[in-house]
Scaffold this motif. Structure first.
Motif, PDB file in Angstrom:
ATOM      1  N   UNK A  20       0.944  -1.134  -0.014  1.00 50.83           N
ATOM      2  CA  UNK A  20      -0.073  -0.025   0.112  1.00 50.83           C
ATOM      3  C   UNK A  20       0.835   1.258  -0.046  1.00 50.83           C
ATOM      4  N   UNK A  21       0.370   2.389  -0.848  1.00 52.52           N
ATOM      5  CA  UNK A  21       1.279   3.559  -0.685  1.00 52.52           C
ATOM      6  C   UNK A  21       1.308   3.977   0.747  1.00 52.52           C
ATOM      7  N   UNK A  22       2.582   4.619   1.089  1.00 61.22           N
ATOM      8  CA  UNK A  22       2.814   5.178   2.497  1.00 61.22           C
ATOM      9  C   UNK A  22       3.402   4.081   3.343  1.00 61.22           C
ATOM     10  N   UNK A  27       4.075   6.653   6.526  1.00 64.87           N
ATOM     11  CA  UNK A  27       2.970   7.436   6.321  1.00 64.87           C
ATOM     12  C   UNK A  27       1.843   6.052   6.532  1.00 64.87           C
ATOM     13  N   UNK A  28       1.083   6.111   7.419  1.00 68.60           N
ATOM     14  CA  UNK A  28       0.063   5.240   7.794  1.00 68.60           C
ATOM     15  C   UNK A  28      -0.976   5.474   6.785  1.00 68.60           C
ATOM     16  N   UNK A  29      -1.128   4.345   5.820  1.00 65.88           N
ATOM     17  CA  UNK A  29      -2.318   4.412   5.080  1.00 65.88           C
ATOM     18  C   UNK A  29      -3.719   4.884   5.413  1.00 65.88           C
ATOM     19  N   UNK A  53       6.559  -2.235  12.514  1.00 70.44           N
ATOM     20  CA  UNK A  53       4.999  -1.948  13.085  1.00 70.44           C
ATOM     21  C   UNK A  53       3.780  -1.836  12.479  1.00 70.44           C
ATOM     22  N   UNK A  54       4.174  -0.593  11.489  1.00 73.84           N
ATOM     23  CA  UNK A  54       3.043  -0.275  10.684  1.00 73.84           C
ATOM     24  C   UNK A  54       2.700  -1.501   9.417  1.00 73.84           C
TER      25      UNK A  54
END
Ligand code: COA
Length: 242
Positions: A20-22, A27-29, A53-54
């Motif tokens: 996913x982008x980010x 950057x959290x989607x 973690x993200x």
């Protein structure tokens, strides 16, 4: 789509920072994190920890959404919370209640690998590790005597893979029992597989634990596979049948 599973009672998913982008850019989607998770994310300073973690949240929530979708409950990612018990083991929460599933999260390099099982009393353990140069000192320090002897009997060319695999299988087991590295890694013994060729299929792996680590009513099963330049291991603790 889910990742192929070696057992009908366990679901698993492998995702990369490209999912996913980010994700690769700290950057959290949009729509991924609930507010308490955004607050927690903000407390992490180290870039690697933030990224791991993200991506772990992304992967665990995609897995949970697919599990819920298949049961007719379509939910957004930010409605499904990934929380942790005091021992660090993760669990899923929905509408303020704990989901009756066992979840396991792992990350390595650009990847996260997660697994869940909803079987009563069962536990899942997932681990992913990059196959990279591993010093023999790691095996000398953390492996049981028979693992080290078996390793030394194998060709040098297989060593990095085998050290990675044994370490990963120990982690998958220690996550299943929720102890992590609080338990001596030599209390869990992995039988080195004869077949280590690059075929990307799940294979069973014999893992034995010191008496008392697993309740007598439970049976432990483990599988491993190579995937690109990685080793994946999956553990499942299930009630014995019959
Ligand atoms: C579990 C453990 C072996 C994981 O190994 P690792 O090399 O850090 O890395 P992995 O990426 O494979 O796994 C990390 C995930 O393990 C999970 N985990 C942590 N403690 C766990 C436990 N006791 N049981 C099961 N899973 C656990 C977490 O979900 C973590 O990911 P997250 O922090 O992003 O949610 C290691 O962290 C450990 O021993 N933890 C227990 C001791 C401890 O310090 N606990 C923290 C108490 S708050």
């Amino acid at each position: 789509m889910l990742f192929p599973s070696p057992h009908p009672d366990i679901l698993c998913l492998l995702q990369s920072l490209d999912a996913a982008p980010g994700l690769a850019d700290d950057l959290a989607p949009a729509g991924l994190l609930a507010s308490e998770e955004r607050e927690r994310y903000a407390t992490f300073r180290a870039p690697k920890r933030r990224r791991d973690w993200l991506l772990g949240r992304w992967t665990a929530k995609q897995l949970a959404r697919q599990y819920l979708d298949a049961r007719g409950a379509q939910r957004h990612a930010d409605e499904i919370l990934v929380r942790a018990d005091g021992d660090g083991s993760p669990y899923l929460s929905l509408d303020g209640a704990r989901l009756p599933v066992s979840l396991s999260i792992s990350h390595s390099g650009r990847y996260s690998f997660c697994a869940l099982t909803d079987q009563p009393g069962a536990a899942a353990g997932a681990d992913v590790e990059m196959i990279e140069p591993r010093p023999l000192s790691l095996a000398e320090q953390f492996f049981a005597a028979q693992e080290l002897a078996a390793l030394l009997a194998r060709p040098q060319a297989e060593r990095d893979l085998l050290i990675t695999l044994v370490w990963s299988a120990k982690e998958a087991f220690l996550k299943c029992i929720k102890e992590g590295l609080r338990v001596d890694t030599r209390a869990v013994t992995v039988a080195l597989p004869e077949q280590t060729a690059a075929a990307e299929v799940w294979r069973p792996l014999a893992v034995t634990a010191r008496a008392g680590l697993v309740h007598a009513d439970l049976r432990y099963q483990c599988w491993w596979r190579r995937e690109g330049g990685m080793v994946l291991t999956l553990g499942l603790l299930l009630e014995k049948k019959g």
